[in-house]
Design an enzyme around this catalytic site. Structure first.
Site, PDB file in Angstrom:
ATOM      1  N   ASP A  43       0.842  -1.190   0.000  1.00 55.41           N
ATOM      2  CA  ASP A  43       0.000   0.000   0.000  1.00 55.41           C
ATOM      3  C   ASP A  43       0.881   1.246   0.000  1.00 55.41           C
ATOM      4  OD1 ASP A  43      -2.013   1.817   0.207  1.00 55.41           O
ATOM      5  OD2 ASP A  43      -2.996   0.871   1.920  1.00 55.41           O
ATOM      6  N   ASP A  44       0.902   1.961  -1.109  1.00 60.97           N
ATOM      7  CA  ASP A  44       1.667   3.216  -1.226  1.00 60.97           C
ATOM      8  C   ASP A  44       3.178   3.004  -1.287  1.00 60.97           C
ATOM      9  OD1 ASP A  44      -0.900   4.177  -0.854  1.00 60.97           O
ATOM     10  OD2 ASP A  44      -0.430   5.470   0.852  1.00 60.97           O
ATOM     11  N   CYS A  83      -5.997   4.025  -3.453  1.00 60.00           N
ATOM     12  CA  CYS A  83      -6.283   2.650  -3.012  1.00 60.00           C
ATOM     13  C   CYS A  83      -7.505   1.975  -3.630  1.00 60.00           C
ATOM     14  CB  CYS A  83      -6.471   2.630  -1.492  1.00 60.00           C
ATOM     15  SG  CYS A  83      -4.996   3.059  -0.573  1.00 60.00           S
ATOM     16  N   ARG A  87      -7.407  -1.293  -6.199  1.00 64.31           N
ATOM     17  CA  ARG A  87      -7.700  -2.653  -5.727  1.00 64.31           C
ATOM     18  C   ARG A  87      -8.838  -3.290  -6.521  1.00 64.31           C
ATOM     19  NH1 ARG A  87      -5.276  -2.841  -0.372  1.00 64.31           N
ATOM     20  NH2 ARG A  87      -3.792  -1.151  -0.647  1.00 64.31           N
ATOM     21  N   LYS A 140      -5.400  -5.583   4.012  1.00 66.51           N
ATOM     22  CA  LYS A 140      -6.326  -4.445   3.872  1.00 66.51           C
ATOM     23  C   LYS A 140      -7.216  -4.640   2.642  1.00 66.51           C
ATOM     24  CE  LYS A 140      -6.111   0.279   2.213  1.00 66.51           C
ATOM     25  NZ  LYS A 140      -5.336   1.517   2.121  1.00 66.51           N
ATOM     26  N   HIS A 142     -10.529  -2.646   1.588  1.00 68.88           N
ATOM     27  CA  HIS A 142     -10.846  -1.330   1.018  1.00 68.88           C
ATOM     28  C   HIS A 142     -11.722  -1.366  -0.237  1.00 68.88           C
ATOM     29  CE1 HIS A 142      -9.249   3.077   1.154  1.00 68.88           C
ATOM     30  NE2 HIS A 142     -10.529   2.955   1.466  1.00 68.88           N
ATOM     31  N   SER A 165      -8.523   1.794   5.132  1.00 73.85           N
ATOM     32  CA  SER A 165      -7.153   2.245   5.410  1.00 73.85           C
ATOM     33  C   SER A 165      -6.886   2.419   6.901  1.00 73.85           C
ATOM     34  CB  SER A 165      -6.875   3.569   4.694  1.00 73.85           C
ATOM     35  OG  SER A 165      -6.885   3.364   3.306  1.00 73.85           O
ATOM     36  N   HIS A 239       1.422   2.393   4.027  1.00 75.19           N
ATOM     37  CA  HIS A 239       0.481   3.523   4.137  1.00 75.19           C
ATOM     38  C   HIS A 239       0.640   4.146   5.526  1.00 75.19           C
ATOM     39  CE1 HIS A 239      -3.379   5.605   4.335  1.00 75.19           C
ATOM     40  NE2 HIS A 239      -3.648   5.283   3.080  1.00 75.19           N
ATOM     41  N   ASP A 291      -0.309  -0.849  -4.826  1.00 73.62           N
ATOM     42  CA  ASP A 291      -1.585  -0.301  -5.329  1.00 73.62           C
ATOM     43  C   ASP A 291      -1.445   1.090  -5.949  1.00 73.62           C
ATOM     44  OD1 ASP A 291      -1.107   1.098  -2.934  1.00 73.62           O
ATOM     45  OD2 ASP A 291      -3.243   1.196  -2.416  1.00 73.62           O
ATOM     46  N   ASN A 292      -0.428   1.846  -5.523  1.00 70.57           N
ATOM     47  CA  ASN A 292      -0.183   3.191  -6.072  1.00 70.57           C
ATOM     48  C   ASN A 292       1.169   3.659  -5.555  1.00 70.57           C
ATOM     49  OD1 ASN A 292      -2.609   3.745  -3.747  1.00 70.57           O
ATOM     50  ND2 ASN A 292      -0.696   4.840  -3.444  1.00 70.57           N
ATOM     51  N   LYS A 312       1.737   9.229  -5.259  1.00 67.96           N
ATOM     52  CA  LYS A 312       0.340   8.869  -4.998  1.00 67.96           C
ATOM     53  C   LYS A 312      -0.615  10.019  -5.304  1.00 67.96           C
ATOM     54  CE  LYS A 312      -2.699   7.553  -1.167  1.00 67.96           C
ATOM     55  NZ  LYS A 312      -2.793   6.895   0.141  1.00 67.96           N
TER      56      LYS A 312
HETATM   57 MG    MG Z   1      -2.595   2.972  -1.495  1.00 68.69          MG
END
Ligand code: MG
Length: 474
Positions: A43-44, A83, A87, A140, A142, A165, A239, A291-292, A312
């Protein structure tokens, strides 16, 4: 049932199904017909945050080894710079604009959201379940926190993790503004930890999440060594707020962010080692990506996109190009680097193809099958990448060229939506950092990408946004 018997049973079932003329998937009699699929989704995480992607001080020996034993993908993209839409695309093989999992007013789902991934979507877990795979989501989610949207309603046999998140549900007593993030404590965020649909801890002890996800993932693999399985492991980290377990406290010269990545690296090592010791490494495809891009506005609590521009939230490459590795010893050639284009939506189609599962044909899919690229080092079948922010097509990449029709900064500063006519044009091979606009010198390229963008847009039918649905009143 031992794996070989399992495949044989599938072979018979498929033969009977075909004989009866009722369709269905075809299986052959060896293990490679039903490889296990593991998707590790950070995540991130930034493009420049791993040792094998050039970070000078974050140590990632396990991911570096994974890259040496597998293939590193340098031009691999998520389908969105935040996010929720990202996803949704990974699990459906479709752009978020087709599934309603994006919005121009609310960028992701929140605890006060009433929407989620529609039941009409066919998730990777559902399609693999149809093929007889055991499925688990650990991490996670989301994609909607109401029961009808949780992983167990979307094809996963089990779920363990946080539904949105780790910076949501902040309590009123927590330090204001970003102060809560600089010295984070789990109790500042009232995030629930779920087992299937049930709350088992609240607030979740975030310091132990990466470790507990890893333990749950290892347990799932060990319990399913005899049957094909799909493990989806979307980490909550890195994240913000950043957390790591005691064993990783102050271990990285990169500071807290480095500690967090090094624990994720340890986790990857545990999972690959489990596959080896269970004798499953030759029969398991493992993807590692994010994811980003990095959340740059969080200073040293955010990662680095390396030489890519921004992070992001934006449709500059730093927001959507991800450090990606795919590993399948004996099938994917070791130590190779592919510069072919790929996206997370391709993981969907590629996984279904490798598993011999049905690829949905009753809807538009945006993913393509990358197996010739990763197994045989053939050129990527993908020629373009569409960069969306919410429902807006901001930029399009065609081969080496990327045209920005619109740009917008991420979260702070000048957040005005800028339109570019002619679009900004960059050659991402010569100029991966998107520094030199060469639109004027290449009107033919601009015209070609504009045409591609127009025909793509004509093929997208707008659907209602799930991200704008409020929580139903009790
Ligand atoms: Mg993310």
């Amino acid at each position: 049932m031992p794996r070989r018997m399992w495949d044989q049973a599938w072979g018979w079932l498929a033969a009977i199904t075909i004989a009866l003329g009722v369709g269905g998937s075809v299986a052959s009699g060896d293990d490679s017909a039903t490889p296990n699929i593991v998707v590790i989704f950070c995540d991130d995480l930034g493009y420049g945050d791993l040792g094998c992607f050039g970070h000078p001080t974050i140590r990632t020996p396990e991911l570096d080894r994974m890259a040496r034993e597998g293939m590193k993908l340098t031009q691999f993209y998520s389908a969105a710079p935040v996010c929720t839409p990202s996803r949704a695309a990974l699990l459906t093989g479709r752009l978020p604009v087709r599934t309603g999992m994006c919005s121009d007013t609310r960028r992701v789902l929140f605890p006060d959201s009433g929407g989620g991934l529609p039941a009409s979507e066919i998730t990777l877990a559902e399609a693999l379940s149809e093929r007889g795979y055991a499925t688990a989501c650990v991490g996670k989610w989301h994609l909607g926190h109401l029961p009808q949207f949780l992983p167990t309603s979307h094809g996963f046999d089990s779920y363990f993790g946080i539904p949105y998140s780790n910076d949501m549900d902040r309590i009123a007593e927590a330090p204001k503004g970003r102060a809560a993030f600089w010295e984070p404590r789990s109790e500042y965020w009232n995030v629930p930890l779920l087992a299937d649909c049930h709350e088992v801890e609240r607030p979740a002890d975030q310091t132990t999440l990466t470790r507990r996800y890893t333990e749950a993932a290892v347990e799932f693999i060990e319990a399913h060594r005899e049957t094909p399985f799909f493990l989806y492991l979307p980490h909550s980290m890195p994240h913000v707020p950043l957390f790591r377990s005691d064993a990783f406290e102050n271990t990285s010269p990169r500071g807290l962010y480095g500690d967090v990545i090094e624990e994720i690296d340890w986790s990857v090592g545990r999972i690959l080692e489990t596959l080896r010791t269970q004798g499953l490494d030759k029969n398991t495809v493992v993807w590692f990506t994010s994811d980003n891009g990095p959340w740059l506005t969080f200073g040293d609590h955010g990662g680095s996109a390396g030489l890519l521009k921004d992070g992001k939230g934006t449709t500059w490459d730093g927001g959507m190009r991800e450090p990606t590795i795919v590993w399948w010893p004996g099938s994917i050639p070791a130590g190779r680097v592919s510069h072919g284009l790929g996206t997370t939506m391709d993981i969907y189609v590629t996984s279904l193809t490798l598993a011999g599962a049905d690829v949905p044909r009753d809807r538009v899919l945006d993913g393509v099958d990358l197996s010739p690229m990763v197994l045989e080092e053939k050129p990527s079948p993908r020629g373009e990448v569409f960069y969306y922010r919410g429902t807006r097509l901001m930029a399009v990449r065609q081969g080496a060229w990327k045209a920005h029709f619109m740009t917008q900064e991420s979260y702070t500063g000048n957040n005005e939506l800028l339109t570019h006519d002619p679009p900004l044009l960059y050659n991402l091979e010569a100029d991966p950092g998107e520094q030199r606009d060469v639109a004027e010198a290449h009107p033919d390229v601009v015209a070609s990408i504009a045409k591609l963008a127009a025909s793509h847009k004509a093929g997208v039918e707008p659907v209602p946004s799930q991200l704008e649905i409020p929580l139903p009143t009790p």
